[in-house]
Design a protein around this motif. Structure first.
Motif, PDB file in Angstrom:
ATOM      1  N   ARG A   1       0.706  -1.274  -0.015  1.00  0.00           N
ATOM      2  CA  ARG A   1      -0.097  -0.185  -0.091  1.00  0.00           C
ATOM      3  C   ARG A   1       0.810   1.275   0.203  1.00  0.00           C
ATOM      4  O   ARG A   1       0.400   2.363  -0.160  1.00  0.00           O
ATOM      5  CB  ARG A   1      -0.981   0.025   1.079  1.00  0.00           C
ATOM      6  N   THR A   2       2.138   1.045   0.137  1.00  0.00           N
ATOM      7  CA  THR A   2       3.074   2.399  -0.032  1.00  0.00           C
ATOM      8  C   THR A   2       3.763   2.461  -1.486  1.00  0.00           C
ATOM      9  O   THR A   2       4.263   3.347  -2.048  1.00  0.00           O
ATOM     10  CB  THR A   2       4.508   2.175   0.798  1.00  0.00           C
ATOM     11  N   GLY A   3       3.301   1.466  -2.307  1.00  0.00           N
ATOM     12  CA  GLY A   3       3.585   1.517  -3.793  1.00  0.00           C
ATOM     13  C   GLY A   3       4.858   0.544  -4.163  1.00  0.00           C
ATOM     14  O   GLY A   3       5.327   0.406  -5.206  1.00  0.00           O
ATOM     15  N   ALA A   4       5.679  -0.069  -3.095  1.00  0.00           N
ATOM     16  CA  ALA A   4       6.686  -1.075  -3.339  1.00  0.00           C
ATOM     17  C   ALA A   4       6.143  -2.405  -3.779  1.00  0.00           C
ATOM     18  O   ALA A   4       4.947  -2.979  -3.483  1.00  0.00           O
ATOM     19  CB  ALA A   4       7.485  -1.258  -2.197  1.00  0.00           C
ATOM     20  N   LEU A   5       6.661  -2.857  -5.059  1.00  0.00           N
ATOM     21  CA  LEU A   5       6.557  -4.117  -5.422  1.00  0.00           C
ATOM     22  C   LEU A   5       7.354  -5.289  -4.904  1.00  0.00           C
ATOM     23  O   LEU A   5       8.420  -5.007  -4.553  1.00  0.00           O
ATOM     24  CB  LEU A   5       6.993  -4.039  -7.002  1.00  0.00           C
ATOM     25  N   PHE A   6       6.812  -6.162  -4.852  1.00  0.00           N
ATOM     26  CA  PHE A   6       7.339  -7.542  -4.270  1.00  0.00           C
ATOM     27  C   PHE A   6       6.822  -8.992  -4.928  1.00  0.00           C
ATOM     28  O   PHE A   6       5.610  -8.698  -5.331  1.00  0.00           O
ATOM     29  CB  PHE A   6       7.266  -7.586  -2.680  1.00  0.00           C
TER      30      PHE A   6
END
Length: 241
Positions: free
Chosen positions: A229-234
Protein backbone atom coordinates in the motif's frame (compact mmCIF):
# COMPACT_ATOMS: atom_id res chain seq x y z
CA UNK A 1 9.15 3.36 3.00
CA UNK A 2 7.23 6.56 3.85
CA UNK A 3 6.07 5.34 7.27
CA UNK A 4 7.49 2.49 9.29
CA UNK A 5 4.24 1.96 11.18
CA UNK A 6 2.34 1.55 7.92
CA UNK A 7 4.87 -0.92 6.56
CA UNK A 8 4.97 -2.90 9.79
CA UNK A 9 1.18 -3.18 9.88
CA UNK A 10 1.01 -4.33 6.24
CA UNK A 11 3.73 -6.98 6.35
CA UNK A 12 2.75 -8.21 9.80
CA UNK A 13 -0.76 -8.79 8.50
CA UNK A 14 0.27 -10.32 5.17
CA UNK A 15 3.40 -12.32 5.99
CA UNK A 16 3.26 -12.64 9.77
CA UNK A 17 6.44 -10.63 10.35
CA UNK A 18 7.41 -9.10 13.65
CA UNK A 19 9.88 -6.23 13.93
CA UNK A 20 12.74 -5.17 16.16
CA UNK A 21 14.78 -1.98 16.44
CA UNK A 22 18.33 -1.73 15.08
CA UNK A 23 21.43 0.26 15.95
CA UNK A 24 20.87 2.32 12.79
CA UNK A 25 18.31 4.45 14.61
CA UNK A 26 14.59 4.90 14.98
CA UNK A 27 13.98 5.00 11.20
CA UNK A 28 15.03 1.38 10.64
CA UNK A 29 13.63 -2.01 11.63
CA UNK A 30 14.63 -5.63 11.08
CA UNK A 31 11.73 -7.86 10.01
CA UNK A 32 11.58 -11.30 11.61
CA UNK A 33 9.75 -14.48 10.64
CA UNK A 34 9.62 -17.08 13.42
CA UNK A 35 12.32 -15.06 15.17
CA UNK A 36 14.76 -15.08 12.23
CA UNK A 37 15.68 -11.93 10.25
CA UNK A 38 14.36 -11.90 6.67
CA UNK A 39 14.42 -8.23 5.64
CA UNK A 40 15.16 -4.69 6.75
CA UNK A 41 12.67 -1.83 6.52
CA UNK A 42 13.65 1.83 6.58
CA UNK A 43 11.71 5.09 6.44
CA UNK A 44 12.51 7.18 3.37
CA UNK A 45 14.25 10.45 4.19
CA UNK A 46 12.25 13.39 2.78
CA UNK A 47 15.40 14.82 1.17
CA UNK A 48 15.88 11.67 -0.94
CA UNK A 49 13.72 11.82 -4.05
CA UNK A 50 13.53 8.06 -4.58
CA UNK A 51 10.39 5.93 -4.92
CA UNK A 52 9.30 3.41 -2.34
CA UNK A 53 10.82 0.07 -3.30
CA UNK A 54 12.30 -3.18 -2.09
CA UNK A 55 16.02 -2.97 -2.89
CA UNK A 56 18.70 -5.66 -2.44
CA UNK A 57 21.82 -4.59 -0.55
CA UNK A 58 25.06 -6.51 -1.00
CA UNK A 59 27.81 -6.59 1.61
CA UNK A 60 31.17 -5.14 0.49
CA UNK A 61 34.51 -4.60 2.19
CA UNK A 62 34.98 -0.98 1.07
CA UNK A 63 31.95 1.12 0.07
CA UNK A 64 34.08 3.94 -1.35
CA UNK A 65 36.05 1.59 -3.58
CA UNK A 66 32.83 -0.11 -4.70
CA UNK A 67 31.30 3.27 -5.60
CA UNK A 68 34.37 4.05 -7.70
CA UNK A 69 34.02 0.73 -9.56
CA UNK A 70 30.34 1.49 -10.23
CA UNK A 71 31.27 4.82 -11.89
CA UNK A 72 34.21 3.34 -13.80
CA UNK A 73 31.88 0.84 -15.47
CA UNK A 74 29.38 3.38 -16.76
CA UNK A 75 26.79 2.95 -14.02
CA UNK A 76 25.28 5.57 -11.70
CA UNK A 77 25.80 6.33 -8.03
CA UNK A 78 22.48 7.68 -6.73
CA UNK A 79 23.11 8.08 -3.00
CA UNK A 80 26.18 7.86 -0.78
CA UNK A 81 28.13 6.18 0.52
CA UNK A 82 26.46 7.55 3.68
CA UNK A 83 27.81 6.95 7.17
CA UNK A 84 25.67 5.22 9.81
CA UNK A 85 26.39 4.05 13.33
CA UNK A 86 27.41 0.57 12.20
CA UNK A 87 28.71 1.12 8.67
CA UNK A 88 28.23 2.88 5.33
CA UNK A 89 25.51 2.39 2.72
CA UNK A 90 25.05 3.48 -0.88
CA UNK A 91 22.45 3.24 -3.61
CA UNK A 92 23.35 2.76 -7.29
CA UNK A 93 21.87 1.85 -10.67
CA UNK A 94 23.59 -0.62 -12.99
CA UNK A 95 24.13 0.21 -16.71
CA UNK A 96 20.65 -1.10 -17.60
CA UNK A 97 18.97 0.98 -14.88
CA UNK A 98 18.32 -1.69 -12.24
CA UNK A 99 18.71 -0.21 -8.75
CA UNK A 100 20.73 -1.94 -6.04
CA UNK A 101 22.49 -1.03 -2.81
CA UNK A 102 25.66 -2.02 -1.03
CA UNK A 103 26.70 -1.98 2.59
CA UNK A 104 30.07 -1.83 4.36
CA UNK A 105 29.85 -2.67 8.05
CA UNK A 106 28.18 -4.93 10.56
CA UNK A 107 25.87 -7.65 9.24
CA UNK A 108 23.18 -9.35 11.34
CA UNK A 109 24.87 -12.70 12.16
CA UNK A 110 21.71 -14.81 11.99
CA UNK A 111 20.53 -13.29 8.70
CA UNK A 112 18.55 -15.95 6.85
CA UNK A 113 18.03 -14.57 3.31
CA UNK A 114 19.61 -16.73 0.62
CA UNK A 115 19.75 -19.95 2.60
CA UNK A 116 18.22 -23.20 1.40
CA UNK A 117 14.96 -22.75 3.33
CA UNK A 118 15.04 -18.96 3.26
CA UNK A 119 11.90 -16.86 3.25
CA UNK A 120 13.50 -14.23 1.00
CA UNK A 121 15.70 -14.13 -2.11
CA UNK A 122 16.45 -11.75 -5.00
CA UNK A 123 16.41 -12.05 -8.77
CA UNK A 124 17.61 -9.58 -11.42
CA UNK A 125 15.67 -9.56 -14.67
CA UNK A 126 17.61 -7.71 -17.32
CA UNK A 127 18.26 -7.66 -21.06
CA UNK A 128 21.66 -9.37 -21.02
CA UNK A 129 22.33 -11.74 -18.14
CA UNK A 130 25.96 -12.28 -19.18
CA UNK A 131 26.73 -8.54 -19.25
CA UNK A 132 25.00 -8.09 -15.90
CA UNK A 133 27.00 -10.95 -14.38
CA UNK A 134 30.23 -9.34 -15.56
CA UNK A 135 29.21 -5.93 -14.17
CA UNK A 136 28.18 -7.20 -10.74
CA UNK A 137 31.11 -9.59 -10.59
CA UNK A 138 33.56 -6.74 -11.13
CA UNK A 139 31.77 -4.22 -8.89
CA UNK A 140 30.96 -6.57 -6.00
CA UNK A 141 34.05 -8.76 -6.38
CA UNK A 142 32.16 -11.95 -7.15
CA UNK A 143 34.04 -15.00 -8.46
CA UNK A 144 37.36 -13.79 -7.04
CA UNK A 145 40.02 -16.24 -5.87
CA UNK A 146 40.02 -15.18 -2.22
CA UNK A 147 38.38 -17.43 0.40
CA UNK A 148 34.76 -16.51 1.06
CA UNK A 149 34.05 -15.01 -2.37
CA UNK A 150 30.84 -15.82 -4.21
CA UNK A 151 30.77 -18.38 -7.01
CA UNK A 152 28.99 -17.58 -10.29
CA UNK A 153 27.53 -20.35 -12.46
CA UNK A 154 25.40 -20.52 -15.62
CA UNK A 155 22.50 -22.90 -15.10
CA UNK A 156 19.47 -23.39 -17.38
CA UNK A 157 19.85 -20.07 -19.21
CA UNK A 158 20.32 -17.96 -16.10
CA UNK A 159 23.16 -16.97 -13.79
CA UNK A 160 23.22 -18.18 -10.18
CA UNK A 161 25.40 -16.51 -7.56
CA UNK A 162 26.25 -18.58 -4.49
CA UNK A 163 28.33 -18.13 -1.38
CA UNK A 164 29.16 -21.64 -0.29
CA UNK A 165 25.89 -23.58 -0.48
CA UNK A 166 23.75 -20.45 -0.15
CA UNK A 167 22.18 -18.81 -3.18
CA UNK A 168 22.80 -15.06 -3.02
CA UNK A 169 21.03 -14.01 -6.22
CA UNK A 170 19.82 -15.09 -9.63
CA UNK A 171 20.16 -13.15 -12.92
CA UNK A 172 17.75 -13.79 -15.80
CA UNK A 173 17.70 -12.31 -19.30
CA UNK A 174 14.68 -11.05 -21.22
CA UNK A 175 13.70 -7.69 -19.69
CA UNK A 176 13.05 -4.77 -22.05
CA UNK A 177 14.95 -1.64 -21.08
CA UNK A 178 12.48 1.00 -22.24
CA UNK A 179 9.23 -0.77 -21.36
CA UNK A 180 6.95 1.28 -19.11
CA UNK A 181 5.79 -1.85 -17.31
CA UNK A 182 8.00 -2.37 -14.20
CA UNK A 183 7.53 -6.11 -14.64
CA UNK A 184 9.55 -6.17 -17.86
CA UNK A 185 12.06 -3.35 -17.59
CA UNK A 186 15.35 -4.25 -15.86
CA UNK A 187 15.03 -4.35 -12.09
CA UNK A 188 15.78 -6.48 -9.05
CA UNK A 189 12.82 -8.55 -7.91
CA UNK A 190 12.52 -9.42 -4.20
CA UNK A 191 10.77 -12.73 -3.48
CA UNK A 192 9.15 -13.87 -0.24
CA UNK A 193 8.12 -17.48 0.31
CA UNK A 194 4.66 -18.32 1.65
CA UNK A 195 2.94 -21.60 2.48
CA UNK A 196 -0.41 -20.64 0.91
CA UNK A 197 -0.17 -18.19 -2.00
CA UNK A 198 -3.89 -17.59 -2.44
CA UNK A 199 -4.43 -16.84 1.24
CA UNK A 200 -1.45 -14.47 1.28
CA UNK A 201 -2.77 -12.58 -1.76
CA UNK A 202 -6.15 -12.24 -0.06
CA UNK A 203 -4.47 -10.83 3.05
CA UNK A 204 -2.46 -8.38 0.94
CA UNK A 205 -5.61 -7.04 -0.70
CA UNK A 206 -7.36 -6.79 2.68
CA UNK A 207 -4.46 -4.67 3.96
CA UNK A 208 -4.49 -2.24 1.05
CA UNK A 209 -2.20 -4.00 -1.44
CA UNK A 210 -2.97 -5.18 -4.96
CA UNK A 211 -1.85 -7.91 -7.36
CA UNK A 212 -0.13 -6.51 -10.47
CA UNK A 213 0.36 -9.83 -12.29
CA UNK A 214 -1.76 -12.97 -12.53
CA UNK A 215 -0.59 -16.03 -10.62
CA UNK A 216 2.09 -17.80 -12.66
CA UNK A 217 2.86 -21.49 -12.29
CA UNK A 218 5.98 -23.52 -13.00
CA UNK A 219 6.86 -27.15 -12.26
CA UNK A 220 8.31 -26.04 -8.90
CA UNK A 221 6.25 -23.09 -7.66
CA UNK A 222 3.38 -20.62 -8.04
CA UNK A 223 4.12 -16.91 -7.81
CA UNK A 224 2.51 -13.50 -8.12
CA UNK A 225 3.83 -9.94 -7.97
CA UNK A 226 2.01 -7.48 -5.74
CA UNK A 227 2.20 -3.82 -4.83
CA UNK A 228 2.01 -2.98 -1.14
CA UNK A 229 0.00 0.00 0.00
CA UNK A 230 3.04 2.30 -0.11
CA UNK A 231 3.71 1.41 -3.76
CA UNK A 232 6.61 -1.06 -3.36
CA UNK A 233 6.59 -4.15 -5.61
CA UNK A 234 7.35 -7.60 -4.26
CA UNK A 235 6.77 -11.20 -5.33
CA UNK A 236 5.21 -14.01 -3.30
CA UNK A 237 6.10 -17.60 -4.12
CA UNK A 238 4.56 -20.91 -3.00
CA UNK A 239 6.68 -24.02 -3.39
CA UNK A 240 4.78 -26.87 -5.05
CA UNK A 241 7.69 -29.21 -5.74
Amino acid sequence: MPGLAEAEEFYAGVLGWTFRATRLGENFRVALLDGRPVASVGALAPRLSVPTAWTPYFAVEDAQATAARVRERGATMAVGPLAFATGRAALAADPSGAVFGFWEGEVVPEWHAGQEDAAAWVELRTRDAFAAAVFYGEVLDWACERPGCCDVAYEHDHVVVRRGSQTVARIDAGAVEDAPDPQVRPRWHVHFAVADLDAAVDRAVEHGGAAVTPVRSSPTDRRVTLRDRTGALFTLSEDIA
